[in-house]
Each structure stands twice: as structure tokens, then as C-alpha cells.
Design a protein around this motif. Structure first.
Motif, short mmCIF file in Angstrom:
data_model
loop_
_atom_site.label_atom_id
_atom_site.label_comp_id
_atom_site.label_asym_id
_atom_site.label_seq_id
_atom_site.Cartn_x
_atom_site.Cartn_y
_atom_site.Cartn_z
N SER A 249 0.81 -1.21 0.00
CA SER A 249 0.00 0.00 0.00
C SER A 249 0.85 1.26 0.00
O SER A 249 0.48 2.27 -0.58
CB SER A 249 -0.95 0.00 1.20
N ASN A 268 -0.84 -2.89 -7.84
CA ASN A 268 -1.74 -2.94 -6.70
C ASN A 268 -3.18 -2.94 -7.19
O ASN A 268 -3.49 -2.33 -8.22
CB ASN A 268 -1.50 -1.72 -5.79
N THR A 269 -4.05 -3.59 -6.44
CA THR A 269 -5.48 -3.61 -6.82
C THR A 269 -6.18 -2.30 -6.47
O THR A 269 -7.26 -2.03 -7.00
CB THR A 269 -6.20 -4.77 -6.11
N ASP A 270 -5.57 -1.51 -5.58
CA ASP A 270 -6.17 -0.26 -5.12
C ASP A 270 -5.55 0.92 -5.87
O ASP A 270 -4.39 1.27 -5.66
CB ASP A 270 -5.96 -0.10 -3.62
N ALA A 271 -6.34 1.55 -6.74
CA ALA A 271 -5.83 2.68 -7.53
C ALA A 271 -5.51 3.90 -6.68
O ALA A 271 -4.80 4.80 -7.13
CB ALA A 271 -6.85 3.05 -8.61
N GLU A 272 -6.03 3.94 -5.44
CA GLU A 272 -5.79 5.09 -4.57
C GLU A 272 -4.74 4.80 -3.50
O GLU A 272 -4.52 5.64 -2.63
CB GLU A 272 -7.11 5.50 -3.88
N ALA A 273 -4.11 3.65 -3.56
CA ALA A 273 -3.06 3.34 -2.58
C ALA A 273 -1.93 4.36 -2.69
O ALA A 273 -1.58 4.78 -3.80
CB ALA A 273 -2.52 1.93 -2.81
N VAL A 284 -2.83 -1.23 -12.14
CA VAL A 284 -3.90 -1.52 -11.20
C VAL A 284 -4.43 -2.91 -11.51
O VAL A 284 -5.09 -3.12 -12.54
CB VAL A 284 -5.02 -0.47 -11.28
N ASP A 286 -4.29 -7.38 -9.83
CA ASP A 286 -3.84 -8.39 -8.87
C ASP A 286 -2.43 -8.84 -9.23
O ASP A 286 -2.18 -9.29 -10.35
CB ASP A 286 -4.79 -9.59 -8.91
#
Length: 299
Positions: A249, A268-273, A284, A286
């Protein structure tokens, strides 16, 4: 030395070595960087690292003429110049990325808060004492080679300066964090790996790119990987040409250890990490799908 040339004036180098050391290559490097004088300090007492002793030599050579005393922002560079600053009762600016000298003051831009913030500060040029952040400048030779005239110096090192020194060096069981600190390519993995078994593709990508694996604190806390692979404030600080954090993250403690990376490509799967938003490039998705695709493409 490339950074030092931007500050104006002659660039001089200090080389500390044990008697009989072959310094031809070092002097040639200094010449290519436009260095006018290479001060070579040789003493049996310099064979092992001793911060106070090394700092005493640098301080003596800098004397009253130097306007800037500069070192790379490695653990040793920061420790030695902290000693020099303390001896002179002057401030030290660590992790500089830019600096200008104007009369009696130096204006320095430097990384703080683990590289998340750039601070501008003024310090006295009596001299200005700085360490340079990793990848703050692209190293390049000078337009005109320097004379690199060698001036030998036989320092008298007080016994008090040798109270703390490296007595011996031996391989660390289970791995060595020095490899991580010096690596040009680092593939990182965090909680997104999912389990100890989730590092197979990470290891494969590191091997394919000639790099090493680094991990976040949570990975070592869970016991998935050994602590010597940890990147961050309580781990190893890295400055590779390429860092690929996968499933990390990017908490500030981790960013403190990787902010000096030249190029960061986050997966990362979270574009806002935080790691995604700070990276030069991001994928973005897995990591368990993205890394196999990269390996297949690399062949």
C-alpha cells in the motif's frame, strides 16, 4: 561529484585508505568528474570504519577554505558528516536534492518525512554540510577533465576517535541486507502476496531482472519472509534504478525506505493506494495475475 560541480568553485575529493591501497581507479574517476585535487589520507587506523576518526580526517582536510562539505546520503556518509557538523557546532542538511550558495548562506532543498515532503532550508556556508539523496542527480562526467592532483596526508588520529570502530565483519546467517541496499533492481511484495507461498512469481521476476526481493514490514511481522529483506524506516533504505512494489500500500514508514528509488512501477489492486499515487508508473491489478503476465512477456 556531479552534484558538487553545480555549486560553483573547485571540486576537491577526500579519499581515506589503508597504506598500500591501489587508488589509481579512484583518482581516474575523480579526474573524469572535474576534480582539481584529490586529498589522500592513508593510515593503518583507517583500515577499519570508525566514524569519529574518518570525520576528523575530513574535518582537517576541509579546514577553513571549504564552502561546502558533501557526501553521499548513505548510512556512513550521514554519520561521518554528522560528526563533522558536531565538531564545528554547525547544522547538517541530510538528503539534499538541490542547493545554491549565496554569500554566507546556502539554500538547500531536501527530502523530509521519508521523502514525502521537500523542505527548503537555509544554513550557514561556514561550510555548508550536506549529504545527497539517492538519485538526486544523474551522474555525468565533466565537460573538461580535472587535474586530480594527488596530495598525500598522514593524519594523526587521536585514540579517543578510535573508541568505536568496526572490529570484524562476518556473513550474516539467513541473508545479508547489504545486497538489498546496493541492488539496482528490487521487486517488493507486501500483504498482497497472501501467504509465504505467494512469493514464487516475485522471486522469479527478481531473478529474471537480475534483482533482489524486498518486503514490507507486515510481511516480516507475519513471519512470511526474513527481516533482512524488509524495506522501510525500521528496515533497509534502498535506492535502486528500478523498484517494483507489488501488493504494497505504501505507508509512510515503507516510503521512507524507498523514496530514493530512481523509477517506481507499482502493482496494486487499489488505484488510490499511496504507493500507486506516488509511483512513476502503476498497474492496477492483482499481482498474482500481473506478474505471471510480465514473466510470460519477458520469455
Amino acid at each position: 561529484m556531479t552534484f558538487a560541480r553545480t555549486l560553483g568553485g573547485d571540486v576537491r575529493a577526500v579519499v581515506l585508505a589503508a597504506p598500500g591501497s591501489d587508488l589509481a581507479g579512484t583518482v581516474a574517476d575523480c579526474a573524469s568528474q572535474g576534480v582539481t585535487t584529490v586529498h589522500v589520507a592513508q593510515s593503518p587506523s583507517l583500515s577499519s570504519y570508525a566514524a569519529a576518526a574518518w570525520a576528523g580526517v575530513v574535518d582537517a582536510i576541509a579546514g577553513t577554505e571549504a564552502r561546502v562539505v558533501l557526501a553521499g546520503g548513505s548510512n556512513r556518509g550521514c554519520e561521518i558528516l554528522a560528526h563533522v557538523a558536531a565538531r564545528r557546532d554547525l547544522p547538517m542538511a541530510a538528503n539534499a536534492v538541490a542547493a545554491t550558495i549565496d554569500g554566507a548562506l546556502a539554500t538547500v532543498r531536501r527530502q523530509v518525512v521519508g521523502g514525502a515532503v521537500i523542505e527548503t532550508m537555509s544554513i550557514p556556508a561556514e561550510p555548508a554540510i550536506l549529504t545527497l539523496a539517492g538519485h538526486a542527480v544523474e551522474p555525468s562526467p565533466a565537460a573538461t577533465a580535472g587535474a586530480a592532483t594527488v596530495v598525500e596526508f598522514s593524519p594523526q588520529i587521536p585514540a579517543d576517535d578510535l573508541r568505536a570502530q568496526v572490529a570484524s565483519v562476518s556473513p550474516r546467517e539467513g541473508g545479508d541486507s547489504a545486497g538489498l541496499a546496493k541492488a539496482k533492481v528490487v521487486i517488493g511484495a507486501g500483504r498482497g502476496a497472501g501467504s509465504p507461498e505467494g512469493f514464487g512469481d516475485v522471486d522469479a521476476l527478481a531473478a529474471r531482472l537480475g534483482g533482489v526481493v524486498g518486503v514490507s514490514r507486515v510481511v516480516t511481522s507475519l513471519g512470511w519472509r526474513p527481516h533482512h529483506e524488509q524495506i522501510g524506516q525500521t528496515g533497509t533504505r534502498i535506492n535502486p534504478d528500478l523498484y517494483v512494489p507489488c501488493g504494497i500500500s505504501g505507508a509512510i514508514q515503507h516510503w521512507a525506505g524507498c523514496a530514493s528509488s530512481k523509477t517506481i512501477i507499482a502493482i496494486n489492486t487499489d488505484a488510490e493506494a499511496p504507493m500507486v499515487t506516488k509511483a512513476a508508473y502503476a498497474i492496477v491489478g492483482d499481482m498474482h495475475e500481473v506478474i505471471p503476465a510480465i514473466l510470460a512477456e519477458l520469455g
